[in-house]
Design an enzyme around this catalytic site. Structure first.
Site, mmCIF file in Angstrom:
data_model
loop_
_atom_site.group_PDB
_atom_site.id
_atom_site.type_symbol
_atom_site.label_atom_id
_atom_site.label_comp_id
_atom_site.label_asym_id
_atom_site.label_seq_id
_atom_site.Cartn_x
_atom_site.Cartn_y
_atom_site.Cartn_z
ATOM 1 N N ARG A 46 -1.935 -4.868 11.634
ATOM 2 C CA ARG A 46 -2.305 -3.482 11.302
ATOM 3 C C ARG A 46 -1.698 -2.514 12.315
ATOM 4 O O ARG A 46 -1.255 -1.428 11.955
ATOM 5 C CB ARG A 46 -3.830 -3.310 11.247
ATOM 6 N N ASP A 170 7.672 17.482 2.840
ATOM 7 C CA ASP A 170 7.671 16.306 1.969
ATOM 8 C C ASP A 170 9.066 16.232 1.352
ATOM 9 O O ASP A 170 9.428 17.043 0.501
ATOM 10 C CB ASP A 170 6.584 16.461 0.905
ATOM 11 N N LYS A 195 9.831 7.255 -5.528
ATOM 12 C CA LYS A 195 10.835 8.048 -6.239
ATOM 13 C C LYS A 195 12.248 7.643 -5.810
ATOM 14 O O LYS A 195 12.636 6.516 -5.946
ATOM 15 C CB LYS A 195 10.592 9.540 -6.007
HETATM 16 C C1 LIG Z 1 6.595 14.861 -3.905
HETATM 17 C C2 LIG Z 1 5.595 13.752 -3.824
HETATM 18 N N1 LIG Z 1 4.917 13.580 -2.674
HETATM 19 C C3 LIG Z 1 3.999 12.594 -2.546
HETATM 20 C C4 LIG Z 1 3.713 11.739 -3.589
HETATM 21 C C5 LIG Z 1 2.632 10.710 -3.413
HETATM 22 O O1 LIG Z 1 3.164 9.465 -3.149
HETATM 23 P P1 LIG Z 1 2.470 8.084 -3.588
HETATM 24 O O2 LIG Z 1 2.337 8.101 -5.067
HETATM 25 O O3 LIG Z 1 3.414 7.037 -3.048
HETATM 26 O O4 LIG Z 1 1.141 8.017 -2.910
HETATM 27 C C6 LIG Z 1 4.435 11.865 -4.785
HETATM 28 C C7 LIG Z 1 4.164 10.921 -5.905
HETATM 29 O O5 LIG Z 1 4.518 11.153 -7.032
HETATM 30 C C8 LIG Z 1 5.377 12.910 -4.904
HETATM 31 O O6 LIG Z 1 6.060 13.113 -6.035
#
Ligand SMILES: Cc1ncc(COP(=O)(O)O)c(C=O)c1O
Length: 208
Positions: A46, A170, A195
């Site tokens: 972990r 992000d 993605k």
């Molecule tokens: C832009 C974006 N950020 C974060 C996430 C969340 O990621 P996860 O589904 O791996 O938890 C997504 C998921 O679709 C996303 O499109």
């Protein structure tokens, strides 16, 4: 090294124990110490695991970051970044943002006294007007999910620095191949692996 070389080489220098060319999957929860009080750097998966270290190093190299941290999902990575905030803090976010991020910051984190405000991050003036003495960070997606709004990351980072705020990007929709927010002045970059960085819709994971 160019990005193509970095993509195939990053994180592969780790397996000093065996010299394995491909990174082994270390399926061990715990690790033996060579002797009392001496650790190899790994004791419990972990906290650290050599396979995960390879991934964390790779993402740090690709994003040109100081350190990478891998998580079980993008939302786990995002939630852990929100945990940098404390009660009484406020975070500004793009008004178009991934639904899970929206739900975590509006439904979960207010329980711990962390407030959020949504702004059109494509408008620098709107961001500046939304900053209050409680603001600690700006969180954005560019392009945003789902409307594909484009924010000038460099301009937001400049503004954030003026006010002593963290900029968190992000980068899921771009990957470090196309956009490196740390190079534009951001402090933290986040990815969901589901993605474009995974590319084949066969991986769940996250990093920052
Ligand atoms: C832009 C974006 N950020 C974060 C996430 C969340 O990621 P996860 O589904 O791996 O938890 C997504 C998921 O679709 C996303 O499109």
């Amino acid at each position: 090294m160019n990005i193509e070389t970095l993509l195939v080489r990053s994180g592969l220098e780790r397996d000093r124990a065996t010299g394995a060319i491909s990174t082994p999957i270390y399926q061990s929860a715990t690790f033996q110490h060579p002797e009392l009080g001496v650790s190899t750097g790994y004791d419990y998966s972990r906290t650290a695991n050599p396979t995960r270290t390879a991934l964390e190093e790779a993402i740090a190299v690709l994003e040109k970051g100081a350190k990478g941290f891998a998580f079980a999902s993008g939302m786990a990575a995002i939630s852990s970044v929100f945990c940098l905030l404390k009660s009484g803090d406020e975070i500004l976010l793009s008004d178009d943002i991934y639904g899970g991020t929206y739900r975590a910051i509006t439904k979960l984190f207010p329980r711990f006294g962390i407030q959020s405000k949504f702004v059109n991050t494509t408008d620098i003036g709107a961001i500046e007007s939304a900053i209050t003495p409680a603001t600690r960070a700006i969180f954005l997606e560019s392009p945003s999910n789902p409307q594909m709004n484009i924010t000038d990351i460099e301009a937001v980072c400049r503004l954030a620095k003026q006010y002593g705020l963290l900029t968190i990007v992000d980068n899921t929709f771009m990957t470090p191949y196309l956009q490196r927010p740390l190079r534009l002045g951001a402090d933290i970059v986040i990815h969901s692996a589901t993605k474009y960085i995974g590319g084949h819709s066969d991986v769940v994971g996250g990093w920052w």
